[in-house]
Design a protein around this motif. Structure first.
Motif, PDB file in Angstrom:
ATOM      1  N   SER A 174       0.150  -7.329   9.028  1.00  0.00           N
ATOM      2  CA  SER A 174       0.820  -6.096   9.230  1.00  0.00           C
ATOM      3  C   SER A 174      -0.401  -5.207  10.094  1.00  0.00           C
ATOM      4  O   SER A 174      -1.596  -5.919  10.359  1.00  0.00           O
ATOM      5  CB  SER A 174       0.968  -5.253   7.713  1.00  0.00           C
ATOM      6  N   LEU A 196      -1.913  -1.291  10.824  1.00  0.00           N
ATOM      7  CA  LEU A 196      -2.010   0.401  10.771  1.00  0.00           C
ATOM      8  C   LEU A 196      -2.552   0.872  11.836  1.00  0.00           C
ATOM      9  O   LEU A 196      -3.673   1.281  12.154  1.00  0.00           O
ATOM     10  CB  LEU A 196      -2.794   0.293   9.253  1.00  0.00           C
ATOM     11  N   GLY A 202      -3.788   5.423  -0.274  1.00  0.00           N
ATOM     12  CA  GLY A 202      -2.093   5.003  -0.476  1.00  0.00           C
ATOM     13  C   GLY A 202      -2.000   3.774  -1.437  1.00  0.00           C
ATOM     14  O   GLY A 202      -2.982   3.780  -2.272  1.00  0.00           O
ATOM     15  N   THR A 203      -0.995   3.100  -0.928  1.00  0.00           N
ATOM     16  CA  THR A 203      -0.640   1.840  -1.884  1.00  0.00           C
ATOM     17  C   THR A 203      -0.881   0.539  -1.103  1.00  0.00           C
ATOM     18  O   THR A 203      -0.634   0.568   0.224  1.00  0.00           O
ATOM     19  CB  THR A 203       0.678   1.742  -2.515  1.00  0.00           C
ATOM     20  N   PHE A 204      -1.401  -0.620  -1.673  1.00  0.00           N
ATOM     21  CA  PHE A 204      -1.621  -1.909  -0.900  1.00  0.00           C
ATOM     22  C   PHE A 204      -0.599  -2.897  -1.888  1.00  0.00           C
ATOM     23  O   PHE A 204      -1.181  -2.998  -3.041  1.00  0.00           O
ATOM     24  CB  PHE A 204      -2.832  -2.015  -0.497  1.00  0.00           C
ATOM     25  N   ASP A 205      -0.071  -3.767  -1.230  1.00  0.00           N
ATOM     26  CA  ASP A 205       0.841  -4.581  -1.916  1.00  0.00           C
ATOM     27  C   ASP A 205       0.111  -6.035  -1.582  1.00  0.00           C
ATOM     28  O   ASP A 205       0.873  -7.067  -1.994  1.00  0.00           O
ATOM     29  CB  ASP A 205       2.145  -4.530  -1.685  1.00  0.00           C
ATOM     30  N   VAL A 261       0.510  -4.962   2.907  1.00  0.00           N
ATOM     31  CA  VAL A 261       0.799  -3.870   3.885  1.00  0.00           C
ATOM     32  C   VAL A 261       0.198  -2.762   3.029  1.00  0.00           C
ATOM     33  O   VAL A 261       0.411  -2.686   1.886  1.00  0.00           O
ATOM     34  CB  VAL A 261       2.306  -3.606   3.861  1.00  0.00           C
ATOM     35  N   PHE A 262      -0.410  -2.034   3.889  1.00  0.00           N
ATOM     36  CA  PHE A 262      -1.110  -0.616   3.191  1.00  0.00           C
ATOM     37  C   PHE A 262       0.178   0.404   3.650  1.00  0.00           C
ATOM     38  O   PHE A 262       0.198   0.780   4.838  1.00  0.00           O
ATOM     39  CB  PHE A 262      -2.512  -0.379   3.896  1.00  0.00           C
ATOM     40  N   THR A 263       0.226   1.307   2.537  1.00  0.00           N
ATOM     41  CA  THR A 263       1.338   2.450   3.011  1.00  0.00           C
ATOM     42  C   THR A 263       0.371   3.867   2.457  1.00  0.00           C
ATOM     43  O   THR A 263       0.056   4.053   1.520  1.00  0.00           O
ATOM     44  CB  THR A 263       2.571   2.215   2.010  1.00  0.00           C
ATOM     45  N   GLU A 290       0.015   7.514   1.550  1.00  0.00           N
ATOM     46  CA  GLU A 290       0.865   8.544   0.932  1.00  0.00           C
ATOM     47  C   GLU A 290       0.648   9.896   1.176  1.00  0.00           C
ATOM     48  O   GLU A 290       1.281  10.910   0.552  1.00  0.00           O
ATOM     49  CB  GLU A 290       0.292   8.482  -0.799  1.00  0.00           C
TER      50      GLU A 290
END
Length: 724
Positions: free
Chosen positions: A474, A476, A511-514, A517-519, A521
């Motif tokens: 991904s 960013l 944010g969050t990271f799975d 992908v970093f999302t 917030e």
């Protein structure tokens, strides 16, 4: 008296006759022997192979080449016949060494072993020389050079001119090769070389400070090039500003050959093996040298690199130019600490041109605890940008003492730089796992600055299960240089965590990271650091779950070193009235440096009347708390510094900082050349310059334009980390 005079005259006469007889007895100098002047239309008995040298000598400048000068006559050997992309060799017929010196004119590329002229005896290269250019610009002028071949007199040799380089300056120019008994007079600035057996720790190099490197030095050990740097070797002892050094311990007993260009004979004589670096007795005692911040002994630094905790030791690698004060020659310097306070600098570890194809740009390091890569458990693995290739790996199996360059580098090729690799421990159903990664239920993640046609400047995320093969996951957008990714608990509640993306400009997103992908917030970015703070990094694998960061402080120094690092500080996430924000506080270990503490009692601060606290040092950790009250400003004065809180604007030295229930807390680290100001327990961390050594006599605080209340004023005198 007359008899003595007569005797003296007779002695002088006899001595004069003896001198005359000795002079007369000297054999006449043997005439020079021309080996080649390349004035014919073809190479004659010389053998040309490949397409670089054409079918015969060049009439000066070739098509597409800058103006060639400095050759003799009308022609020369010039390997630019098909441009820099062509390769080939030009080999002489056998010649007998019959004179003390072999002199020649040489120019073009300075790539050791690739654009060179070699003297070969018995099929082995015994002497070699190159042109002077490796970087854009430069000159096509041939320069006089020579070899002392006296030890080979009577032996049969061949001369081979080599062009095996295909990039910039991938060609060589040679002319007028002559055997002579007369040592040629070289220009004041010329190419010179020396050979010695390595039985000392260092090769010391006199440096003259100039804004741009004009020369080059190369070190070969048993014919393998191990160092290549652009630099300015001083012309003499009088013009030497400081001494750089290469550590050669690893090569003891082997033969070193040092080649330098654009250097004077007197200056090159000062390039020598030694067990000490001239001037090192003054290192860390200079008046401008910080005393509780790490600085390298000599040369330039910028980004901290490869920060990692490994087997009880904190490793700090850093971008280093070991031979000049300006940026350049990017090398990985190395220092270690057991307590994050006292640092020991070690020999440099990752080298430009001779290890990497290009320069060794920034990157991170991690510990492969479970041998996912196959290099052994607990291997220390460094990731960096090789400017000649891409994102690359070097790994250490001996705790950082030595590094092996991964044979299949680069592991990621893209337009970007500065990889940081971490272990993502949570697994990911969409990322196939194998080997140790499958057993552990996690994978590696690389975040790296990337330039992309669609995403422009961005942070790119890659995943791997073995550190070697990476998959792009991904992007960013909106991030630039030295990006990193880490996880932190919120308010020390480990069941409630956030991921943080942090970049060189000291701005970050939460944010969050799975795992792919970093999302974020929130919109935009937040900021905790201010001032000349840049390109920071956090220590990987730190114990106790602490996230400890250091940054490059872009604060100049008069030398022999340049630029600085911040004091290590701990990052945390806390809930504020503005939302979750990052805090940065100096590590608690700083308390171990205290040698004396002073405290002022709580009291009102009446407008304009300072509260004074005597001190006896300029190395200070000052803690102050106050209620602003009706004051317009509150001014804290520390030796050589003024820190101001503007109550109306709610700024600390012009950096936004709100009061908390009318109160402000400030910590100031006052070191030589550096000042770090921490507001409200780390809500802001303001870096800046400071004075050189001064006599510290007092700390004071005053309210201006109204009254305030002093709640606390402590001044802790600190000891130097460099004192034995």
């Amino acid at each position: 008296m007359k008899a003595f005079t007569a005797t003296l005259c007779v002695c002088v006469l006899i001595t004069s006759v003896m001198v005359a007889q000795r002079v007369d007895a000297q054999p006449p100098a043997r005439p020079d022997l021309l080996v080649a002047d390349f004035e014919e239309a073809d190479y004659g008995a010389w053998k040309a192979e490949g397409d670089a040298f054409g079918t015969g000598p060049a009439n000066g400048t070739l098509k597409g080449q800058m103006q060639v000068s400095g050759f003799r006559g009308d022609r020369l050997a010039n390997s630019f016949h098909q441009g820099d992309r062509s390769t080939g060799t030009l080999t002489s017929p056998p010649i007998t060494i019959e004179r003390r010196y072999l002199t020649f004119l040489i120019g073009g590329g300075g790539h050791a072993g690739k654009t060179c002229m070699n003297l070969q005896i018995g099929g082995k290269t015994v002497l070699t020389a190159t042109g002077t250019n490796t970087r854009p610009g430069g000159s096509e002028a041939l320069q006089p050079a020579s070899w002392d071949v006296g030890e080979y007199e009577g032996q049969t040799a061949t001369i081979q001119v080599v062009d095996s380089a295909t990039g910039g300056w991938g060609h060589i120019n040679v002319d007028h090769i002559v055997q002579s008994d007369t040592k040629p007079r070289l220009p004041d600035f010329a190419a010179r070389e020396k050979t010695f057996t390595i039985d000392h720790r260092y090769l010391v190099i006199p440096i003259e400070n100039k804004p741009k490197a004009q020369g080059q030095i190369q070190v070969f050990v048993d014919d393998q090039e191990v160092r290549r740097y652009a630099l300015n070797i001083a012309t003499s002892a009088e013009t030497t500003d400081w001494y750089a050094f290469f550590t050669l311990d690893a090569y003891r007993g082997q033969t070193a050959r040092v080649v330098a260009n654009k250097v004077t004979e007197e200056g090159f004589a000062l390039v020598r093996p030694s067990d000490r670096v001239p001037g090192e007795e003054d290192s860390y005692h200079e008046p401008h040298r910080p005393q509780f911040h790490f600085t390298q002994k000599v040369g330039w630094n910028n980004d901290p690199n490869g920060m990692v905790y490994h087997d009880g030791t904190w490793h700090l690698f850093f971008q280093h130019n070991p031979v000049a004060l300006p940026w350049g020659n990017m090398t990985w310097g190395h220092a270690t600490s057991k307590d994050l306070l006292h640092w020991q600098q070690h020999p440099n570890k990752l080298f430009p041109k001779t290890m990497a194809q290009g320069d060794c740009f920034s990157g991170g390091a991690t510990v492969d605890k479970h041998d996912t890569a196959g290099w052994g458990e607990n291997t220390l693995v460094a990731f960096l940008t090789d400017t000649g290739a891409g994102e690359s790996i070097a790994y250490s199996q001996d705790g950082g003492k030595t590094f092996t360059w991964y044979e299949d580098n680069p592991v990621v090729e893209h337009k970007g730089r500065d990889p940081k690799v971490i272990w993502y421990a949570y697994g990911d159903a969409d990322t196939p796992l194998n080997g140790a990664a499958k057993k552990l239920g996690g994978h590696w993640v690389m975040v790296v600055y990337d330039e992309h046609p669609e995403y422009k400047r961005n942070a790119a995320f890659y995943t791997s299960t073995d550190l070697k093969d990476w998959t792009e996951q991904s992007h960013l957008p909106g991030y630039y240089e030295c990006t990193e990714l880490f996880e932190l608990p919120v308010d020390d509640q480990h069941h409630n965590t956030r991921w943080v993306v942090f970049a060189a400009d000291a701005k970050y997103a939460i944010g969050t990271f799975d795992g792919r992908v970093f999302t974020p917030e929130h919109e935009g970015k937040h900021q905790v650091h201010w001032g000349p703070y840049y390109a920071s990094q956090t220590f990987d694998n730190a114990p106790d779950g602490r996230k400890i960061q250091m940054g490059w402080l872009r604060v100049s120094s008069p030398g022999p070193y340049n630029q600085h690092f911040s004091f290590p500080h701990r990052l945390t996430l806390r809930t504020t009235e503005d939302g979750i924000r990052m805090f940065a506080q100096p590590i608690r270990e700083i308390e171990q440096l205290r040698v004396k503490s002073h405290r002022a009692k709580p009291q009102p601060m009446i407008g304009g009347q300072p509260v004074r606290l005597p001190v006896e040092s300029d190395l200070l950790d000052v803690r102050v708390s106050f209620e602003v009250g009706s004051a317009k400003t509150v001014k804290l004065e520390i030796p050589g510094r003024a820190i101001t809180y503007d109550a109306k604007a709610q700024t600390l030295n012009d950096v936004p900082l709100k009061t908390i229930n009318g109160r402000v807390d400030i910590q100031v680290l006052a070191d030589r050349s550096l000042t770090e100001i921490i507001g409200n327990d780390g809500r802001v961390f303001v870096s800046g310059s400071g004075p050189a050594k001064i006599g510290g006599t007092e700390v004071s605080i005053s309210a201006i334009g109204g009254n305030a209340k002093l709640l606390r004023l402590d001044a802790h005198e600190l000891k130097s980390i460099w004192n034995k």
